[in-house]
Design a protein around this motif. Structure first.
Motif, PDB file in Angstrom:
ATOM      1  N   SER A   1     -17.387   8.402 -10.626  1.00  0.00           N
ATOM      2  CA  SER A   1     -17.723   8.639  -9.187  1.00  0.00           C
ATOM      3  C   SER A   1     -18.690   7.873  -8.608  1.00  0.00           C
ATOM      4  O   SER A   1     -18.697   7.653  -7.409  1.00  0.00           O
ATOM      5  CB  SER A   1     -18.166  10.167  -9.015  1.00  0.00           C
TER       6      SER A   1
ATOM      7  N   ASP B   1      -2.486   4.344   5.733  1.00  0.00           N
ATOM      8  CA  ASP B   1      -2.612   4.005   4.141  1.00  0.00           C
ATOM      9  C   ASP B   1      -3.240   5.123   3.465  1.00  0.00           C
ATOM     10  O   ASP B   1      -4.448   5.671   3.813  1.00  0.00           O
ATOM     11  CB  ASP B   1      -3.391   2.637   4.388  1.00  0.00           C
ATOM     12  N   THR B   2      -2.464   5.657   2.625  1.00  0.00           N
ATOM     13  CA  THR B   2      -2.933   6.654   1.739  1.00  0.00           C
ATOM     14  C   THR B   2      -3.056   6.393   0.253  1.00  0.00           C
ATOM     15  O   THR B   2      -3.052   7.085  -0.744  1.00  0.00           O
ATOM     16  CB  THR B   2      -1.932   7.906   1.703  1.00  0.00           C
ATOM     17  N   THR B   3      -3.468   5.083   0.083  1.00  0.00           N
ATOM     18  CA  THR B   3      -3.382   4.435  -1.541  1.00  0.00           C
ATOM     19  C   THR B   3      -4.483   5.046  -2.177  1.00  0.00           C
ATOM     20  O   THR B   3      -4.224   5.470  -3.165  1.00  0.00           O
ATOM     21  CB  THR B   3      -3.567   2.926  -1.277  1.00  0.00           C
ATOM     22  N   THR B   4      -5.733   5.347  -1.555  1.00  0.00           N
ATOM     23  CA  THR B   4      -6.695   5.992  -2.249  1.00  0.00           C
ATOM     24  C   THR B   4      -6.433   7.347  -2.796  1.00  0.00           C
ATOM     25  O   THR B   4      -6.686   7.570  -3.701  1.00  0.00           O
ATOM     26  CB  THR B   4      -8.082   6.034  -1.528  1.00  0.00           C
ATOM     27  N   ALA B   5      -5.818   8.261  -1.747  1.00  0.00           N
ATOM     28  CA  ALA B   5      -5.496   9.463  -2.113  1.00  0.00           C
ATOM     29  C   ALA B   5      -4.509   9.345  -3.112  1.00  0.00           C
ATOM     30  O   ALA B   5      -4.487  10.416  -4.345  1.00  0.00           O
ATOM     31  CB  ALA B   5      -5.007  10.345  -1.077  1.00  0.00           C
ATOM     32  N   LYS B   6      -3.593   8.551  -3.134  1.00  0.00           N
ATOM     33  CA  LYS B   6      -2.558   8.482  -4.245  1.00  0.00           C
ATOM     34  C   LYS B   6      -3.140   8.032  -5.611  1.00  0.00           C
ATOM     35  O   LYS B   6      -2.752   8.772  -6.631  1.00  0.00           O
ATOM     36  CB  LYS B   6      -1.697   7.382  -3.789  1.00  0.00           C
ATOM     37  N   GLU B   7      -3.802   7.224  -5.727  1.00  0.00           N
ATOM     38  CA  GLU B   7      -4.709   7.050  -6.814  1.00  0.00           C
ATOM     39  C   GLU B   7      -5.467   7.802  -7.536  1.00  0.00           C
ATOM     40  O   GLU B   7      -5.453   7.965  -8.740  1.00  0.00           O
ATOM     41  CB  GLU B   7      -5.646   5.486  -6.648  1.00  0.00           C
ATOM     42  N   TYR B   8      -6.036   8.527  -6.476  1.00  0.00           N
ATOM     43  CA  TYR B   8      -6.666   9.646  -7.061  1.00  0.00           C
ATOM     44  C   TYR B   8      -6.197  10.732  -7.548  1.00  0.00           C
ATOM     45  O   TYR B   8      -6.161  11.503  -8.551  1.00  0.00           O
ATOM     46  CB  TYR B   8      -8.035  10.368  -6.033  1.00  0.00           C
TER      47      TYR B   8
ATOM     48  N   PHE C   1       0.888  -1.269  -0.064  1.00  0.00           N
ATOM     49  CA  PHE C   1      -0.018  -0.107  -0.066  1.00  0.00           C
ATOM     50  C   PHE C   1       0.975   1.253  -0.109  1.00  0.00           C
ATOM     51  O   PHE C   1       2.239   1.212   0.390  1.00  0.00           O
ATOM     52  CB  PHE C   1      -0.923   0.156   1.515  1.00  0.00           C
TER      53      PHE C   1
ATOM     54  N   ASP D   1      -9.644  -3.937  -8.590  1.00  0.00           N
ATOM     55  CA  ASP D   1     -10.256  -4.631  -7.573  1.00  0.00           C
ATOM     56  C   ASP D   1     -11.335  -5.390  -7.978  1.00  0.00           C
ATOM     57  O   ASP D   1     -12.362  -4.678  -8.166  1.00  0.00           O
ATOM     58  CB  ASP D   1     -10.339  -3.965  -6.349  1.00  0.00           C
TER      59      ASP D   1
ATOM     60  N   GLY E   1      -9.705   4.809 -12.831  1.00  0.00           N
ATOM     61  CA  GLY E   1      -8.503   4.732 -12.183  1.00  0.00           C
ATOM     62  C   GLY E   1      -7.682   3.729 -12.459  1.00  0.00           C
ATOM     63  O   GLY E   1      -6.880   3.105 -11.530  1.00  0.00           O
TER      64      GLY E   1
END
Length: 355
Positions: free
Chosen positions: A216, A136-143, A113, A352, A331
């Protein structure tokens, strides 16, 4: 009299009264945080306390990490151009201020992650090490990456408008001047052809732009049903065949996913002919679409997704551009490569699966 729980353990006794020790309260606070892994390092960077939230985030129990260096949590083999990792001499001298690092982290099960690790010096007169906070900042990174890709596409989009529309406008202007000078209606015919080409270009560009909005509100999508519907849309390609190896359900905009398959199927039959053999199948984190056509020219694997790129007479070069735009809006990632048959193969990854 019982000893206070060890700060490296994963469970703490419930409070007994309002006067419990400050150390006990601090440990309970560490244990109660669910969104961040808070643990402690000594001056050399070795882990000396490993509360439950840290175990939950990384999957390691205390015996696996205590007295080991914090770098064991990093996934250096992932490679990331914009990662900000611990320098080799970071722990050579005590730090005076908090420092934040962004890097890939690896869990005990091997999964990774994108994490933000903040190290804050602990002082009580003397330097005692560091409080480490990992999240875990995966979501922010992917965005963030999705927005970067969209900005790249927007720049490319405006470049296309500036280039591809300016050229036909110049043709129209020149033809109009020649008509005014000579009165030859052949110049009017050229103007008509050019305006038709401009109209097609505008339609193609609008199609790309509409597909570029970030998805979204994705919904569970049966990939097999989308593939079947997209294949039916080919209509007259009676000799083409499709082999479908089931792909798990995904979260997507089903209409845009259908257009993705439609464009890739159209690309396969345009280059491989009406008797093209097309195959769709699963990957570990996505799916592939491949054909038995002439394939992609060496060195053009990236270029094929550019707006306006085409190797076919009469082609507009927007089909694969739309594919990339739809993929980016979800994404996901897409690459073009060579199929075992020598044809073109497109791999969509970063998905996913559901269930």
């Amino acid at each position: 009299m019982t000893d206070d729980p060890d700060p490296a353990t994963n469970a703490l006794d419930p409070p007994t009264n309002a006067s419990e020790s400050g150390d006990h309260v601090a440990r309970r606070l560490l244990e109660g945080v669910s969104t961040h892994a808070i643990f402690m390092l000594n001056a050399d960077g070795n882990i000396i306390a490993w509360p439950a939230p840290a175990m939950a985030l990384y999957g390691h129990d205390a015996t696996a990490v205590l007295d080991r260096h914090v770098r064991m949590l990093f996934a250096d083999d992932e490679g990331e151009a914009d990662s900000n990792s611990l320098l080799g001499d970071f722990f050579a001298e005590p730090r005076e201020e908090s420092v934040e690092f962004e890097h890939w982290h690896r869990r005990a099960d091997g999964s990774v992650f994108w994490g933000t690790l903040t190290l804050s010096p602990l002082r009580n007169g003397e330097f005692h090490g560091y409080a480490a906070i990992s999240r875990d900042t995966t979501t922010a990174k992917e965005y963030e990456r999705m927005l970067e890709r969209q900005n790249d596409r927007l720049k490319e989009f405006t470049d296309i408008l500036a280039h591809d529309l300016r050229n036909p406008l110049n043709v129209i202007e020149g033809s109009l001047t020649l008509y005014e000078e000579a009165g030859d209606e052949e110049h009017l015919e050229r103007i008509g052809e050019t305006t038709n080409r401009m109209a097609r270009l505008v339609d193609d560009l609008l199609r790309v732009a509409r597909q570029g909005n970030v998805v979204s509100d994705p919904e569970p999508t049966d990939v097999g049903e989308v593939v079947e519907a997209a294949w039916r849309s080919l209509g007259g390609k009676s000799g083409a065949t499709l082999t479908y190896d089931p792909v798990p359900s995904v979260s997507s905009d089903s209409d845009r996913l259908r257009e993705l398959f439609e464009n890739l199927f159209q690309n396969a039959t345009d280059h491989g002919g009406d008797d093209a053999a097309v195959r769709v199948g699963p990957l570990d984190t996505g799916f592939f679409i491949e054909d038995d056509g002439p394939g992609i020219a060496d060195g053009c694997e990236e270029e094929v997704f550019d707006h306006g790129f085409t190797t076919r007479d009469g082609g507009h070069g927007y089909g694969l551009s739309v594919v990339r735009t739809i993929v980016n809006a979800h994404g996901w990632d897409v690459v073009a490569t060579e199929a075992e048959s020598g044809g073109a193969r497109f791999e969509i990854t970063g998905i996913d699966f559901l269930g």
